[in-house]
Design a protein around this motif. Structure first.
Motif, PDB file in Angstrom:
ATOM      1  N   VAL A  23       0.620  -1.104   0.239  1.00 18.97           N
ATOM      2  CA  VAL A  23      -0.148  -0.039  -0.337  1.00 18.97           C
ATOM      3  C   VAL A  23       0.374   1.177  -0.039  1.00 18.97           C
ATOM      4  CG1 VAL A  23      -1.789   1.370   1.566  1.00 18.97           C
ATOM      5  CG2 VAL A  23      -2.064  -1.145   1.286  1.00 18.97           C
ATOM      6  N   GLU A  24       0.691   2.066  -0.884  1.00 17.18           N
ATOM      7  CA  GLU A  24       1.701   3.398  -0.951  1.00 17.18           C
ATOM      8  C   GLU A  24       1.232   4.397   0.508  1.00 17.18           C
ATOM      9  OE1 GLU A  24       2.573   5.204  -4.487  1.00 17.18           O
ATOM     10  OE2 GLU A  24       1.378   6.640  -3.621  1.00 17.18           O
ATOM     11  N   ILE A  25       2.431   4.958   1.131  1.00 16.41           N
ATOM     12  CA  ILE A  25       2.246   5.853   1.875  1.00 16.41           C
ATOM     13  C   ILE A  25       2.983   7.013   1.612  1.00 16.41           C
ATOM     14  CG2 ILE A  25       3.007   5.486   4.718  1.00 16.41           C
ATOM     15  CD1 ILE A  25       2.915   2.573   4.229  1.00 16.41           C
ATOM     16  N   GLU A  26       2.389   8.199   2.386  1.00 19.15           N
ATOM     17  CA  GLU A  26       3.697   9.153   2.153  1.00 19.15           C
ATOM     18  C   GLU A  26       4.480   9.823   3.435  1.00 19.15           C
ATOM     19  OE1 GLU A  26       2.027  13.203   0.478  1.00 19.15           O
ATOM     20  OE2 GLU A  26       1.174  13.215   2.450  1.00 19.15           O
ATOM     21  N   ILE A  27       5.697   9.786   3.439  1.00 16.75           N
ATOM     22  CA  ILE A  27       6.076  10.499   4.639  1.00 16.75           C
ATOM     23  C   ILE A  27       6.053  11.519   4.264  1.00 16.75           C
ATOM     24  CG2 ILE A  27       8.149   9.531   3.617  1.00 16.75           C
ATOM     25  CD1 ILE A  27       7.787   9.294   7.656  1.00 16.75           C
ATOM     26  N   GLU A  28       5.633  12.610   6.052  1.00 17.26           N
ATOM     27  CA  GLU A  28       6.091  13.901   5.536  1.00 17.26           C
ATOM     28  C   GLU A  28       7.240  14.352   6.411  1.00 17.26           C
ATOM     29  OE1 GLU A  28       3.424  18.037   7.312  1.00 17.26           O
ATOM     30  OE2 GLU A  28       2.486  16.275   5.771  1.00 17.26           O
ATOM     31  N   VAL A  29       8.239  15.036   6.112  1.00 16.06           N
ATOM     32  CA  VAL A  29       8.978  15.776   6.901  1.00 16.06           C
ATOM     33  C   VAL A  29       9.419  17.255   6.488  1.00 16.06           C
ATOM     34  CG1 VAL A  29      11.438  15.712   8.134  1.00 16.06           C
ATOM     35  CG2 VAL A  29      10.554  13.806   6.445  1.00 16.06           C
ATOM     36  N   ASP A  30       9.155  18.132   8.093  1.00 17.42           N
ATOM     37  CA  ASP A  30       8.792  19.426   7.932  1.00 17.42           C
ATOM     38  C   ASP A  30      10.046  19.943   8.830  1.00 17.42           C
ATOM     39  OD1 ASP A  30       7.410  22.564   7.442  1.00 17.42           O
ATOM     40  OD2 ASP A  30       5.834  21.644   8.358  1.00 17.42           O
ATOM     41  N   ASN A  31      10.428  21.490   9.546  1.00  9.92           N
ATOM     42  CA  ASN A  31      10.147  21.607  10.197  1.00  9.92           C
ATOM     43  C   ASN A  31      12.470  21.182  11.009  1.00  9.92           C
ATOM     44  OD1 ASN A  31       8.205  23.454  10.562  1.00  9.92           O
ATOM     45  ND2 ASN A  31       7.365  21.723  12.459  1.00  9.92           N
ATOM     46  N   LEU A  32      12.435  20.302  10.156  1.00 13.49           N
ATOM     47  CA  LEU A  32      13.938  19.851  10.486  1.00 13.49           C
ATOM     48  C   LEU A  32      14.918  21.560   9.877  1.00 13.49           C
ATOM     49  CD1 LEU A  32      14.268  16.907   8.825  1.00 13.49           C
ATOM     50  CD2 LEU A  32      14.157  17.410  10.660  1.00 13.49           C
ATOM     51  N   LEU A  33      15.643  21.690  10.914  1.00 15.01           N
ATOM     52  CA  LEU A  33      17.036  21.926  10.654  1.00 15.01           C
ATOM     53  C   LEU A  33      18.480  21.755  10.129  1.00 15.01           C
ATOM     54  CD1 LEU A  33      16.820  24.450  13.606  1.00 15.01           C
ATOM     55  CD2 LEU A  33      15.932  24.950  11.726  1.00 15.01           C
ATOM     56  N   ASP A  34      19.220  22.037   9.114  1.00 18.34           N
ATOM     57  CA  ASP A  34      20.363  21.990   8.567  1.00 18.34           C
ATOM     58  C   ASP A  34      21.969  22.197  10.446  1.00 18.34           C
ATOM     59  OD1 ASP A  34      21.420  24.366   8.302  1.00 18.34           O
ATOM     60  OD2 ASP A  34      22.164  23.936   6.219  1.00 18.34           O
ATOM     61  N   GLN A  35      23.043  21.753  10.165  1.00 23.62           N
ATOM     62  CA  GLN A  35      23.736  21.930  11.334  1.00 23.62           C
ATOM     63  C   GLN A  35      24.050  23.320  11.224  1.00 23.62           C
ATOM     64  OE1 GLN A  35      27.333  20.297  10.158  1.00 23.62           O
ATOM     65  NE2 GLN A  35      27.500  21.082   7.817  1.00 23.62           N
TER      66      GLN A  35
END
Length: 170
Positions: free
Chosen positions: A81-93
């Motif tokens: 089953v196709e699933i969506e992962i959502e990523v938000d608000n991350l900071l780089d170094q």
């Protein structure tokens, strides 16, 4: 980042936030996410920055490399089953924050494809039809042996859906 040379010091500066580059399913309830650059560790392990299908959060997020995060979920992923992962608000170094969510779809598919049919093209060549789409990286010619002695010398995916492939033996 960009490079700047001054008489006293060479330094790099970065103004872009991290991008989600790849999602790898590592088990029936965990994912490995790879990013375009090193992440801020304290922010990368915040489970509130990750969601499956807009609702399900992981119970754990672990920074496994400077640009990789392992996510662990309580529930198992549904099969095929196709699933969506959502990523938000991350900071780089360097503190650059994502301004919009990155989304990638993935499918948990633990079942290997079945061989539906095999046709002999010549005494040294076969065509094999599989039950589902194949990736070229999953076909390794030396995994195919004819008459217990000859390994495949060449393989090619055939057709736009990539469910069939040909093998040539030497």
């Amino acid at each position: 980042g960009n490079r700047m040379i001054t008489p006293a010091k060479t330094f790099h500066w970065d103004t872009r936030p991290p991008d989600l580059q790849e999602v790898q399913v590592t088990s029936d309830s965990s994912l490995l996410l790879r990013f375009s650059e090193n992440l801020a560790a304290s922010n990368a392990v915040n489970v509130n920055n990750y969601h499956l299908n807009d609702t399900i959060k992981p119970y754990e997020a672990v920074l496994t490399a400077l640009d990789e995060v392992q996510l662990k979920f309580i529930l198992s992923f549904p099969i095929e089953v196709e699933i969506e992962i959502e990523v938000d608000n991350l900071l780089d170094q360097f503190g650059n924050q994502m301004t919009s969510a990155d989304r990638i779809n993935f499918i948990y598919d633990p079942k290997a494809p079945d061989v539906d049919s095999i046709w002999m093209l010549s005494p040294m060549a076969l065509f094999i039809q599989a039950s589902e789409k194949l990736l070229s990286t999953s076909l390794i010619a030396t995994n195919f042996i004819l008459a217990d002695t000859m390994s495949a010398a060449e393989h090619n995916l055939v057709g736009p859906d990539s469910t069939g492939f040909s093998l040539r033996f030497e």
